[in-house]
Design an enzyme around this catalytic site. Structure first.
Site, mmCIF file in Angstrom:
data_model
loop_
_atom_site.group_PDB
_atom_site.id
_atom_site.type_symbol
_atom_site.label_atom_id
_atom_site.label_comp_id
_atom_site.label_asym_id
_atom_site.label_seq_id
_atom_site.Cartn_x
_atom_site.Cartn_y
_atom_site.Cartn_z
ATOM 1 N N ASP A 13 0.818 -1.202 0.000
ATOM 2 C CA ASP A 13 0.000 0.000 0.000
ATOM 3 C C ASP A 13 0.855 1.256 0.000
ATOM 4 O O ASP A 13 2.001 1.244 0.421
ATOM 5 C CB ASP A 13 -0.879 0.033 1.263
ATOM 6 C CG ASP A 13 -1.996 -0.996 1.177
ATOM 7 O OD1 ASP A 13 -2.306 -1.413 0.048
ATOM 8 O OD2 ASP A 13 -2.518 -1.374 2.237
ATOM 9 N N ASP B 104 0.857 3.584 1.998
ATOM 10 C CA ASP B 104 0.739 4.220 3.310
ATOM 11 C C ASP B 104 1.945 3.858 4.173
ATOM 12 O O ASP B 104 2.899 3.251 3.687
ATOM 13 C CB ASP B 104 -0.571 3.807 3.993
ATOM 14 C CG ASP B 104 -0.619 2.305 4.245
ATOM 15 O OD1 ASP B 104 0.405 1.621 3.971
ATOM 16 O OD2 ASP B 104 -1.659 1.814 4.705
ATOM 17 N N ASP C 21 2.454 1.729 6.662
ATOM 18 C CA ASP C 21 2.768 0.312 6.806
ATOM 19 C C ASP C 21 3.358 -0.248 5.520
ATOM 20 O O ASP C 21 4.305 -1.023 5.534
ATOM 21 C CB ASP C 21 1.508 -0.480 7.183
ATOM 22 C CG ASP C 21 1.158 -0.272 8.647
ATOM 23 O OD1 ASP C 21 2.018 0.262 9.376
ATOM 24 O OD2 ASP C 21 0.031 -0.627 9.045
#
Ligand code: TSJ
Length: 646
Positions: free
Chosen positions: A508, A510, A512
């Site tokens: 992703d 993001d 993480d």
């Protein structure tokens, strides 16, 4: 400057050899890659190095102290030195001035005049005539302390014979040229690249002054490169780049020796990391693939550590250090200079002279032994570090042996979560390493199962920096990756066993996701580096937005693309819908296939060694134990921390 007035033509005669000369330069224009490696940006930069190397030779011959390199508007390069000036006397064999020979005869550089030997050199040591042949135009000016001389060439051919200009007491050489835009893919120089290489040369030639300036933009970028400390300064500089590492001793260890016209010089320093940085040079040329000088150094280093380890009772019984143990955490620069360097190997990046092995070995053994005698506290610190490295190596070997026995029992053990593909030809297969189970589900649904395998990862990854090789082997988060790829890791790695030609990290956009990316790249960088070097690692590029209006829709991979799509959809009024994908799991299988996995439509980023090294650096800073660099990094990169994209 007007060169047309009041010139006094130097006697010039054309003969058969001069015609050969011109044919020679035509060959360079026909097949430039043969002479400068490529016609891309690297080849372009080589033009500058070829010219500058001549001035460095002049420095080494003792004739000059300063070199100025300027990138002028329109990507014109000007290199100036304050040396003796290229000789202008008539070269007897060709009957033309030596300086004209330098620019028109292939391989003529440094072979005229007397005294000294040429120790620097570019990629292939091809010299100024190749630069001339690949330039739109080139002008050379020589001042020999009595007169100024000038000559211009176009596409390698002189437009007029060498002209004697006014009297002057100055001395030096200036070359100005413009690379031929019909030959090079780009003629736009990268300041940082030239700066890096010139800095390296300034380190390797202690005391020289090199000025570099980029005068293309409104503001001039410039730097004065001067390092009295030579390669010790080089080590200090390399060490200073690594903020996450703490040095184990303040003073850089430095030694020098010479024998029979050759010199060897070494500088080294240890830090608390597990990385080794060893740079070697022969006649100022970076020997990326090492060679005899590196081997001599490593041999002596291992011997000194073993002798000291025994004597200081750090090594017990029959225990012995291996070279890899004594190089852990070492930053070192080796520089040798010799009359007749032999470069070997496919890319000529490996030194072959056998006499140099003995010189570097003897100098290292003697001087490092003495240093250890005189600095027992430093010796103890770094030899004890090597002991930790040796113990970790032993532990890793034991773990590997266990793993081998285990995998022999459960033959062809593939990780349970792997959704494999049916094709077995590595040229055709790819594996997606996907973060999270839901994204893994979409990827499994959307893939072409003939060629595409999916391996979902889950949970928090282990801290590769502090967990050493021995811990990595048994770790259940990375084990599936190792098993699925099938080629082993570290010293056991065998690329011919790799099960997929492309290894694609799909995470992703993001925090993480960027952590997983950083972790995986760090892991590959440290334990499976050949995968990166051979270009097997890729980053998937999923879209960030879907912009739709009615039945029309468009995927956007950046804010700019999103804005462009919105602008397009709303031009004749009305509204459109913007969906932001927070994770891969939000996409249905079909969308994931269309946007990210379909080889015909996707874009992917191939990971370079530099990318992975950067990830490794970020990883060390974020996970390392030193708080200050971590805080600094986060402060400086506050706006990026949410998107730690490399
Ligand atoms: F190669 C080149 F033409 F591209 C070039 C050469 C470019 C630049 C910027 C500088 C030079 C250069 C060459 N600087 N200094 C020299 N020195 C000699 O060529 C030289 C001078 C004197 C003697 C001698 O034996 O008296 C020998 C040499 C090789």
């Amino acid at each position: 400057m007007d060169h047309t007035n009041d010139t006094n033509k130097v006697e010039n005669q054309y003969d058969a050899s001069q015609i050969q000369v011109l044919e020679g330069l035509d060959a360079v224009r026909k097949r430039p890659g043969m002479y400068i490696g490529s016609t891309g940006i690297n080849g372009l930069h080589h033009l500058v190095y070829e010219i500058v190397d001549n001035s460095i030779d002049e420095i080494l011959a003792g004739g000059c102290t300063e070199i100025t390199v300027e990138i002028l508007p329109d990507n014109i390069i000007r290199v100036t030195d304050n040396g003796r000036g290229i000789p202008v006397g008539i070269q007897p064999k060709l009957g033309i001035p030596a300086v004209t020979v330098v620019f028109t005869v292939l391989h003529a550089g440094g072979k005229f005049g007397g005294g000294g030997y040429k120790v620097s050199g570019g990629l292939h040591g091809v010299g100024a005539s190749v630069v001339n042949a690949l330039s739109d135009w080139l002008e050379v000016e020589v001042c020999d302390g009595k007169n100024r001389y000038y000559q211009r060439f176009e596409h390698g051919k002189e437009t007029a014979p060498l002209a004697q200009m006014e009297a002057t007491e100055k001395h030096g050489t200036q070359v100005v040229f413009k690379a031929d835009g019909t030959i090079f893919e780009t003629t736009e120089y990268e300041y940082e690249t030239l700066l890096g290489r010139l800095r390296e040369q300034a380190f390797l030639n202690a005391g020289v002054h090199i000025d570099i300036a980029d005068r293309r933009g409104e503001e001039t970028l410039q730097e004065h490169l001067h390092y009295e400390g030579g390669i010790s300064s080089f080590v200090e500089y390399l060490q200073g780049q690594k903020k996450a590492q703490e040095v184990l001793h303040e003073e850089i260890i430095h030694f020098f020796g010479e024998d029979n016209g050759s010199t060897a010089e070494v500088a080294l320093q240890y830090n608390d990391s597990f990385n080794t940085r060893l740079l070697s040079f022969a006649n100022n040329i970076h020997t990326i693939d090492g060679g005899t000088h590196e081997n001599g150094f490593k041999n002596a280093l291992t011997k000194v550590f073993n002798e000291y380890g025994k004597k200081a009772n750090i090594l017990k019984g029959d225990d012995k250090f291996k070279t890899e143990d004594v190089m852990e955490g070492m930053t070192a620069v080796i520089s040798v200079k010799m009359p007749d360097a032999q470069f070997e190997g496919q890319t000529k990046n490996k030194l072959g002279n056998t006499e140099i092995r003995k010189l570097v070995n003897d100098v290292t053994y003697e001087k490092l032994s003495t240093f250890f005698e005189e600095n027992p506290a430093v010796a103890k610190t770094i030899v004890e570090k090597s002991l930790l490295a040796a113990q970790a190596r032993e532990a890793a070997k034991a773990a590997r042996d266990r793993a081998r026995r285990k995998s022999a029992l459960e033959s062809a053990a593939l990780p349970g979560k792997l959704a494999d593909c049916s094709e077995r030809d590595v040229e055709l297969t790819e594996i997606y390493i996907v973060e999270g189970d839901s994204a893994g589900g979409s990827a499994k649904g959307g893939r072409d199962s003939r060629y595409q395998a999916i391996l979902p990862l889950w949970g928090k990854m282990l801290n590769v920096e502090r967990a050493r090789a021995d811990k990595v082997y048994g770790n259940d988060k990375l084990t599936p990756v190792i098993l699925a790829l099938g080629c082993g890791i570290g010293a056991d790695m065998d690329l011919s066993k790799l099960r997929y030609g492309k290894v694609i990290i799909m995470a992703d956009a993001d925090v993480d996701g960027s952590h997983i990316r950083t972790l995986l790249l760090t892991f590959f960088f440290r334990f499976m580096r050949p995968l990166i070097e051979e270009g097997h690692i890729f980053l998937a590029q999923p879209p960030l937005f879907k912009v739709s209006k009615g039945k029309k829709f468009r995927y956007a991979f950046s804010d700019e693309e999103r804005d462009a799509a919105i602008a397009e959809f709303t031009i004749d009024g009305g509204k459109c819908d913007v969906q932001r994908y927070k994770g891969l799991g939000e996409m249905d299988p079909e969308q994931l296939w269309e946007t990210t996995m379909d080889p015909a439509r996707r874009t992917m980023k191939k990971v370079t060694l530099a990318d992975a090294e950067k990830a490794d650096e970020i990883f060390s800073i974020l996970m390392g134990e030193k708080v200050q660099p971590r805080r600094e990094f986060i402060e400086q990169n506050a706006k990026f921390v949410n998107n730690l994209d490399i």
